[in-house]
Design an enzyme around this catalytic site. Structure first.
Site, PDB file in Angstrom:
ATOM      1  N   SER A   1       0.849  -1.190   0.000  1.00  0.00           N
ATOM      2  CA  SER A   1       0.000   0.000   0.000  1.00  0.00           C
ATOM      3  C   SER A   1       0.886   1.242   0.000  1.00  0.00           C
ATOM      4  CB  SER A   1      -0.880  -0.018   1.243  1.00  0.00           C
ATOM      5  OG  SER A   1      -1.454   1.255   1.411  1.00  0.00           O
TER       6      SER A   1
ATOM      7  N   GLY B   1      -0.536   4.197   0.433  1.00  0.00           N
ATOM      8  CA  GLY B   1      -1.440   5.187   1.011  1.00  0.00           C
ATOM      9  C   GLY B   1      -2.305   5.801  -0.080  1.00  0.00           C
TER      10      GLY B   1
ATOM     11  N   GLY C   1      -2.109   4.730  -3.916  1.00  0.00           N
ATOM     12  CA  GLY C   1      -2.517   3.440  -4.465  1.00  0.00           C
ATOM     13  C   GLY C   1      -1.668   2.272  -4.028  1.00  0.00           C
TER      14      GLY C   1
ATOM     15  N   GLY D   1      -7.543  -0.282   3.844  1.00  0.00           N
ATOM     16  CA  GLY D   1      -6.675  -1.430   3.592  1.00  0.00           C
ATOM     17  C   GLY D   1      -7.466  -2.735   3.561  1.00  0.00           C
ATOM     18  N   ASP D   2      -8.468  -2.855   4.430  1.00  0.00           N
ATOM     19  CA  ASP D   2      -9.291  -4.064   4.450  1.00  0.00           C
ATOM     20  C   ASP D   2     -10.117  -4.171   3.167  1.00  0.00           C
ATOM     21  OD1 ASP D   2      -8.272  -4.473   7.017  1.00  0.00           O
ATOM     22  OD2 ASP D   2      -9.922  -3.369   7.945  1.00  0.00           O
TER      23      ASP D   2
END
Lengths: 306, 306
Positions: free
Chosen positions: A216, A218, A221, A247-248
């Protein structure tokens, strides 16, 4: 079905207050209770995308009972294993004046050796019929640090693709057991590899055992190092909002793309669109379906030279 | 027995954190769960003083069930009336670095007309056998603002001495029903009478209907306007600590002194010693029994000209 594992589930409380002032007394204007823990968040997004989803992990005590009551009316099938210990709560205090969130996380209850054995049995049964499995979040007290490595090996032995999303030593041990995917963020990558340079750290993480590493970046992307190549995927424009659960949602997008047999660029586009649509949602941890449909065709996926 | 009424009970959670930083994420290092609401605090202190104590009010849902489980092993008899609504939580976040507390209070569930009727029936039954009754705290949504006035009249009709400890309009209405005691603090008195001058405000509150007004002067103790005279009671020296529950301990001391038939100066000494011993206790809302025994003979009670 897709199986999600949350060993350290939580009853998530969101409190809205007019403005958070330390050492003052606050009247909470809104209370939202939700089944929490990263794997349950992933399961909720998968179910919203129309995937048959099963959630396992641990739940116990009065808070565990409330969590299960909240899960019951959803389309996520509850295969949580009962613990003698009481499920922890997390409290997210949202300041209505600024939109900022202050997070308070109770420690999880200790899981006993007998409960871990019962869980492993349930996990092995559930793998039979699973098209993919996600192992998500921190380990509760009482569970050995190599627990995720053990579950990764069980999944691989059953030929079920396995995604690992955790941090610290459980990630380091788990990655050595050769999961199909890991999805670290910048801090987790830096802790694992010692590097804050995304490409270097992502390649390093892959060399440690994961078949694919989806890092990730942030708001910028994802960076994906896979057996098929290296890609960068970014939203059409930066999005502003609450990143809780983004994130999930990315994990859910990756798993959905995997079981649908999509090529990597399409899986990444899905993960980025779901993640951005979660940041844009007015409700923390939910994704905005209209924003998702709008963003999906506009995610920029570019192949890079490895 | 002594009866305490808590219409707006709560499951009180105390979270210890290393230091509270707004908009950051915190690992809670200690969680304490306790039956809460002012009447339940009063009941706990009365029971610790050796008085047979009965607690009524409302409890419901998973949090209500936890509250009752926590009450069961104590010597306070549970006569709470079940509600369809779920009992609220309060969260006290204690900053270990400074000792300061940040308070988050959920709104209470609405009480239905049928639940209020059931409560009044239970209250009337419990009055038969009560030597004194305390009506404590705020009113939950759904209960009319004259509810305490109604309960004061029921207690007086049953010839049971009644203490009212509330604020705002419920206090204004309740005091007009002529309770035996009210125990306002400076803010409550100012709201009721418009005056911040303790003697003037205390006398004014008494003229509004209460037989005796015991005004809290914070760390300086109590000012009591009674049919027998006017007294000031103060701890031997100012005490430093956590004032949570100090007012509830004072109420317990006043009730204990009343049922034991003590003269006013002795009742006030007890209330001030219990209150100070609560401020000194390391656990919020509990009193330190050794400090209480030490302080009791040293409280300064002086009669004043009315």
């Amino acid at each position: 079905m897709i199986l999600t594992v949350t060993l350290n589930t939580a009853l998530d409380l969101t409190y809205r207050v007019p403005a958070l002032t330390p050492h003052a007394s606050h009247r909470v204007t809104q209370v939202i209770e939700r089944p929490g823990g990263k794997g349950l968040n992933v399961a909720r997004v998968l179910a919203a995308l129309g995937h048959e989803t099963v959630a396992t992990g641990f739940a116990g005590g009065a808070t565990g009972a409330t969590l299960r009551e909240l899960l019951a009316p959803t389309s996520v099938r509850d295969e949580l294993v009962e613990t003698a210990g009481t499920t922890r709560r997390t409290v997210a205090v949202v300041d209505n004046a600024t939109g900022d969130t202050t997070q308070l996380n109770e420690p999880g209850p200790a899981v006993t050796a007998a409960e871990w054995t019962a869980f492993r049995g349930r996990f092995a049964e559930l793998l039979d019929g699973a098209r993919a499995v996600a192992l998500c979040g921190s380990l509760p007290p009482g569970i050995h640090v190599g627990a995720y490595a053990e579950l990764v090996r069980l999944a691989r032995a059953a030929a079920v693709p396995v995604l690992l999303d955790t941090s610290g030593e459980p990630l380091r041990r788990g990655i050595a057991a050769r999961p199909d995917l890991v999805k670290p963020n910048a801090d987790e990558l830096a802790h694992l590899t010692g590097s804050r340079e995304p490409r270097r750290a992502t390649h390093d993480a892959r060399r440690r055992g994961a078949h694919a590493v989806i890092s990730s970046l942030g708001p910028e992307g994802l960076l994906a190092a896979t057996p098929d190549g290296l890609w960068r995927a970014a939203p059409p424009a930066p999005v502003r909002g609450n990143p809780t659960g983004a994130g999930d949602s990315a994990v859910a997008g990756l798993l959905a793309g995997l079981v649908e047999g999509l090529p990597w660029p399409d899986r990444l586009a899905r993960a980025v669109a779901l993640s951005a649509a979660t940041v844009l949602s007015p409700v923390a941890g939910e994704f905005d379906p209209t924003a998702y449909e709008d963003l999906l065709p506009r995610v920029k996926v570019t192949e890079e030279t490895p």
